[in-house]
Design a protein around this motif. Structure first.
Motif, PDB file in Angstrom:
ATOM      1  N   SER A  26     -63.463   8.824  41.240  1.00  0.00           N
ATOM      2  CA  SER A  26     -62.183   8.261  40.829  1.00  0.00           C
ATOM      3  C   SER A  26     -62.420   7.275  39.687  1.00  0.00           C
ATOM      4  CB  SER A  26     -61.516   7.551  42.009  1.00  0.00           C
ATOM      5  OG  SER A  26     -62.275   6.412  42.364  1.00  0.00           O
ATOM      6  N   GLY A  27     -61.336   6.875  39.026  1.00  0.00           N
ATOM      7  CA  GLY A  27     -61.445   5.915  37.929  1.00  0.00           C
ATOM      8  C   GLY A  27     -62.007   4.585  38.400  1.00  0.00           C
ATOM      9  N   ALA A  28     -61.628   4.150  39.612  1.00  0.00           N
ATOM     10  CA  ALA A  28     -62.127   2.888  40.149  1.00  0.00           C
ATOM     11  C   ALA A  28     -63.633   2.966  40.394  1.00  0.00           C
ATOM     12  CB  ALA A  28     -61.393   2.544  41.444  1.00  0.00           C
ATOM     13  N   GLN A  29     -64.113   4.109  40.889  1.00  0.00           N
ATOM     14  CA  GLN A  29     -65.542   4.273  41.137  1.00  0.00           C
ATOM     15  C   GLN A  29     -66.329   4.261  39.821  1.00  0.00           C
ATOM     16  OE1 GLN A  29     -65.170   7.940  43.373  1.00  0.00           O
ATOM     17  NE2 GLN A  29     -65.883   6.909  45.247  1.00  0.00           N
ATOM     18  N   VAL A  30     -65.783   4.863  38.794  1.00  0.00           N
ATOM     19  CA  VAL A  30     -66.443   4.873  37.494  1.00  0.00           C
ATOM     20  C   VAL A  30     -66.514   3.465  36.929  1.00  0.00           C
ATOM     21  CG1 VAL A  30     -66.264   5.683  35.108  1.00  0.00           C
ATOM     22  CG2 VAL A  30     -65.843   7.272  36.986  1.00  0.00           C
ATOM     23  N   ARG A  31     -65.396   2.712  37.015  1.00  0.00           N
ATOM     24  CA  ARG A  31     -65.403   1.320  36.512  1.00  0.00           C
ATOM     25  C   ARG A  31     -66.399   0.461  37.287  1.00  0.00           C
ATOM     26  NH1 ARG A  31     -60.099   2.618  36.026  1.00  0.00           N
ATOM     27  NH2 ARG A  31     -59.521   1.739  38.043  1.00  0.00           N
ATOM     28  N   GLU A  32     -66.471   0.647  38.615  1.00  0.00           N
ATOM     29  CA  GLU A  32     -67.414  -0.118  39.425  1.00  0.00           C
ATOM     30  C   GLU A  32     -68.855   0.188  39.012  1.00  0.00           C
ATOM     31  OE1 GLU A  32     -68.724  -0.510  44.130  1.00  0.00           O
ATOM     32  OE2 GLU A  32     -66.849   0.491  43.614  1.00  0.00           O
ATOM     33  N   PRO A  37     -76.299  -7.908  33.772  1.00  0.00           N
ATOM     34  CA  PRO A  37     -77.682  -8.278  33.457  1.00  0.00           C
ATOM     35  C   PRO A  37     -78.555  -8.234  34.707  1.00  0.00           C
ATOM     36  CG  PRO A  37     -76.144  -9.978  32.717  1.00  0.00           C
ATOM     37  CD  PRO A  37     -75.358  -8.980  33.475  1.00  0.00           C
ATOM     38  N   LEU A  38     -79.821  -7.946  34.501  1.00  0.00           N
ATOM     39  CA  LEU A  38     -80.745  -7.837  35.617  1.00  0.00           C
ATOM     40  C   LEU A  38     -80.863  -9.160  36.359  1.00  0.00           C
ATOM     41  CD1 LEU A  38     -82.642  -5.926  37.063  1.00  0.00           C
ATOM     42  CD2 LEU A  38     -84.445  -6.586  35.505  1.00  0.00           C
ATOM     43  N   LYS A  39     -80.691 -10.267  35.680  1.00  0.00           N
ATOM     44  CA  LYS A  39     -80.779 -11.581  36.304  1.00  0.00           C
ATOM     45  C   LYS A  39     -79.741 -11.717  37.417  1.00  0.00           C
ATOM     46  CE  LYS A  39     -80.768 -16.487  35.180  1.00  0.00           C
ATOM     47  NZ  LYS A  39     -80.575 -17.473  34.126  1.00  0.00           N
ATOM     48  N   GLY A  40     -78.547 -11.190  37.200  1.00  0.00           N
ATOM     49  CA  GLY A  40     -77.500 -11.253  38.205  1.00  0.00           C
ATOM     50  C   GLY A  40     -77.799 -10.371  39.403  1.00  0.00           C
ATOM     51  N   GLU A  74     -69.833   1.292  36.021  1.00  0.00           N
ATOM     52  CA  GLU A  74     -70.055   0.737  34.689  1.00  0.00           C
ATOM     53  C   GLU A  74     -70.313  -0.763  34.746  1.00  0.00           C
ATOM     54  OE1 GLU A  74     -66.598   1.990  32.533  1.00  0.00           O
ATOM     55  OE2 GLU A  74     -67.523   3.889  31.944  1.00  0.00           O
ATOM     56  N   GLU A  75     -69.595  -1.470  35.620  1.00  0.00           N
ATOM     57  CA  GLU A  75     -69.826  -2.914  35.765  1.00  0.00           C
ATOM     58  C   GLU A  75     -71.233  -3.180  36.296  1.00  0.00           C
ATOM     59  OE1 GLU A  75     -66.798  -4.651  38.204  1.00  0.00           O
ATOM     60  OE2 GLU A  75     -65.190  -3.958  36.883  1.00  0.00           O
TER      61      GLU A  75
END
Length: 167
Positions: free
Chosen positions: A130-136, A144-147, A138-139
């Motif tokens: 779904s679009g929500a799964q794709v956005r999740e 960043p790896l630090k996060g 992508e986020e």
């Protein structure tokens, strides 16, 4: 048959320039037939006709001709030869070349045809997102790896706690 004709076009497929199997098309100096030469250590010469299972393979075995199996590398799309000793290494679905003998007629004059390319798989079996799964995704991908190394607080405190425990 004297073999004084032009080079068969399929020899360019079997022996392309610079192939890693070290196969070279050439004419025999004595009889003039087109050959496939394997230039690895001692040079070996094979008749250019491909022998397949059946009558031609049976004739080659009865005549005691040395054979080399044509192996096809699907990634590089190139052929290489593997020596066959007696009946060891003979496969019913294999393609072979017979050792060249100027005094004997070639066992086969059949041209070489590589195996057809496999078709790539379709995308039909992949899950639909779904679009929500794709956005999740992508986020998470762009974060960043630090996060990612934190304990979830997002302030980097988990990373500091981990460094303090090592000391």
């Amino acid at each position: 048959m004297t073999g004084r004709g032009r080079k068969p076009p399929w020899l360019r497929i079997l022996c392309p320039e610079g192939n890693y199997g070290r196969l070279k098309p050439r004419r025999c100096g004595s009889c003039g037939r087109w050959l496939v030469s394997l230039q690895d250590g001692v040079w070996e010469s094979y008749d250019s006709g491909v022998i397949r299972a059946g009558r031609d393979l049976t004739n080659a075995i009865i005549l005691g001709r040395n054979l080399a199996r044509i192996m096809w590398d699907p990634l590089l799309r190139q052929a290489y030869l593997v020596s066959v000793y007696g009946s060891c290494g003979l496969e019913p679905d294999g393609m072979y070349l017979a050792e060249h003998d100027c005094a004997a007629a070639p066992i086969s004059v059949e041209p070489f045809r590589p195996a057809p390319r496999r078709k790539r798989g379709s995308l039909a079996g992949l899950p639909r997102l779904s679009g929500a799964q794709v956005r999740e995704f992508e986020e998470a991908w762009n974060r960043p790896l630090k996060g990612v190394l934190t304990d979830g607080a997002g302030d980097g405190s988990g990373e500091r706690k981990h460094d303090e425990q090592e000391r």
